[in-house]
Scaffold this motif. Sequence first.
Motif, PDB file in Angstrom:
ATOM      1  N   UNK A   1       0.841  -1.183   0.000  1.00 34.18           N
ATOM      2  CA  UNK A   1       0.000   0.000   0.000  1.00 34.18           C
ATOM      3  C   UNK A   1       0.878   1.236   0.000  1.00 34.18           C
ATOM      4  N   UNK A   2       0.526   2.203  -0.806  1.00 28.52           N
ATOM      5  CA  UNK A   2       1.288   3.438  -0.844  1.00 28.52           C
ATOM      6  C   UNK A   2       1.013   4.284   0.370  1.00 28.52           C
TER       7      UNK A   2
ATOM      8  N   UNK B   1       7.459  12.906  -3.846  1.00 29.35           N
ATOM      9  CA  UNK B   1       8.768  12.693  -4.483  1.00 29.35           C
ATOM     10  C   UNK B   1       9.146  13.899  -5.337  1.00 29.35           C
ATOM     11  N   UNK B   2       8.179  14.454  -6.066  1.00 26.67           N
ATOM     12  CA  UNK B   2       8.477  15.626  -6.903  1.00 26.67           C
ATOM     13  C   UNK B   2       8.838  16.827  -6.041  1.00 26.67           C
ATOM     14  N   UNK B   3       8.136  16.989  -4.919  1.00 26.18           N
ATOM     15  CA  UNK B   3       8.447  18.127  -4.043  1.00 26.18           C
ATOM     16  C   UNK B   3       9.862  18.023  -3.499  1.00 26.18           C
TER      17      UNK B   3
ATOM     18  N   UNK C   1       5.268  11.961   3.731  1.00 25.29           N
ATOM     19  CA  UNK C   1       6.053  10.731   3.743  1.00 25.29           C
ATOM     20  C   UNK C   1       7.079  10.796   4.838  1.00 25.29           C
ATOM     21  N   UNK C   2       7.288   9.705   5.481  1.00 26.65           N
ATOM     22  CA  UNK C   2       8.287   9.640   6.542  1.00 26.65           C
ATOM     23  C   UNK C   2       9.640   9.393   5.924  1.00 26.65           C
TER      24      UNK C   2
ATOM     25  N   UNK D   1       7.153   4.275  -0.213  1.00 32.81           N
ATOM     26  CA  UNK D   1       7.408   5.125   0.946  1.00 32.81           C
ATOM     27  C   UNK D   1       6.937   6.563   0.787  1.00 32.81           C
ATOM     28  N   UNK D   2       6.562   6.952  -0.425  1.00 33.67           N
ATOM     29  CA  UNK D   2       6.049   8.305  -0.617  1.00 33.67           C
ATOM     30  C   UNK D   2       5.249   8.361  -1.908  1.00 33.67           C
TER      31      UNK D   2
END
Length: 587
Positions: A7-8, A484-486, A15-16, A478-479
């Motif tokens: 699961x995302x 991820x883009x940020x 995201x941690x 994990x994210x």
Amino acid sequence: MSASPAQGTPQGQGAAHDRPGGPFRQPKAVWAVAFACVISFMGIGLVDPILPALADSLDATPSQVSLLFSSYLIVTAVAMLIVGWVSSRIGAKRTLVTGLAIIVVFAALAGTTDSINGIVGFRAGWGLGNALFIATSLAVIVASASGGFGGAIILYETALGLGIAVGPLLGGELGAISWRGPFFGVAVLMAIALVATIVLVPDLPRPKRVTSPLAPLKALRHRGLLTMGIMALLYNWGFFTMLGYAPYPMELDAHELGLVFTAWGLLVAAFSVFFAPRLQARYGTAPVLYANLLGLGVVMAVIAAGVTTPTTVIVAVIVSGAFIGINNTLTTQAVMLVSPVERPVASSAYGFLRFIGGGLAPYVAGKLADATDLSVPFYLGAATFLLAIPVLAGGHRLLREAEAGTGDAETVTPSLTPVGPHVPATGGGQPVVVAVGAHDRAAAVVDSAARLARDTGSPLEVVHVRQTAVVEEQAVVTESDEEARRAVTAHLDRLREAGVAATGQILDGVGDHAAAGRALARHATEVRARTVAVGRSPRGPLAQFADGSFTSALTHAAACTVVLVDPDEEPQALTARSLTELRAEAR
């Protein structure tokens, strides 16, 4: 043991990432779910020591007792198709709570019944609850962790190890009192976990998009995913044949069986977490799986041939834990690598096939044992392990290409002024690649890398590796894509404002931090990077030992110079010797 779809990170949750902090310094919500995970991972190991006692107390045959595995696993298999849909509609916390409540009710009912058919039926309900709970537990832990997702993964691995090791031990102790003890024990412990989850875990927003319940079945049209799923079906056939029938020829009481399966569980956990990633890094996913399946086939053949010798069966079962731990982890990674669909959908489809195999095996084994003798089911289990090898070979090219392609980049541009698409540099335009994570000194590391690029007249590329973490049979992204883009655009925007041109890339890595380092090394080779710059890891020695070292893996795999960038010091080119010195300093 239990398993889950990947699961995302729940939408809307931060995201941690790898922020500084120890893996065990976590919010109460994380500890509540981790405790529930320990109880859940006890799973089958809790029941295995009482199988002979169940047969004696309820006047049932081994084949009748084996149905409690079949009902549990077949319901779990069907549930794999809908858990993603359920979670996307009602949210992660409600899915957790629903699963826990179902486990409490059906575990208690299994302890109150006086018939083997009643236990078989209630175990089916238990399987549904376990699937719902496990489907979201890892994602919630990762989303809620304050010690970084690496710390969350270590905590989850700890829960897994405790559950697998302690389950048979507790089952043996409670089973020595009464066969009902393990069922009531699970009910009580899960009830505690249920209350803690309701009180301590905050509500999590629902995903923006609802997952279709048909998506996992449609995903099986992809050859790579179907191949890995069939391989897992065959593997689980042999695995659950062993779990369902090995206790009988051992001729031990519940307490002694608990100790045997505790030793087995310790090997499963150790080889899953520590050895599987290292073997994969050295030899590759497919070669390790070939050797591992062959080893399991040999172990099962030994059990079949020595079924009348309890010591032989005991030793063989314990040894099998090492092979099973490796196989669980690498099979899950193989599915994540070859699948062209979203991680949760791929894992649901894969879980459906492998649990179907696990559910059918005890039933068929029972029929064979009744019609012939006890050695025949084990010989069939050995054959299914060996048959999985040519099935895997049928997808070898797809797996090899997917593994080599891990690290394929997604170009990211600044949120205000696009820099343009990434083009691999040639000649004097070889880029300086800087790896960025979400930690306090990331901006300073990027600024130092920008100065290094300026001084060498090289383009600058900011790269972030988004990981799919795999822990034995569980996987989680994990994210989110947005997070991820940020992680990249924040640096690109800041560099743009300072007049520094840069491109951004997002890579995907499957596995631990070391796998992420190797993914970055492959990308650096593809773009013919001059230098790869990395910051000093915010993770401590414990985290790096348990989850692999990104920097060590990168340095050993990279074809170019790897530079450790410390804003307070001059950049330092890394070698194997300097890495050893850094690790010594960290201790």
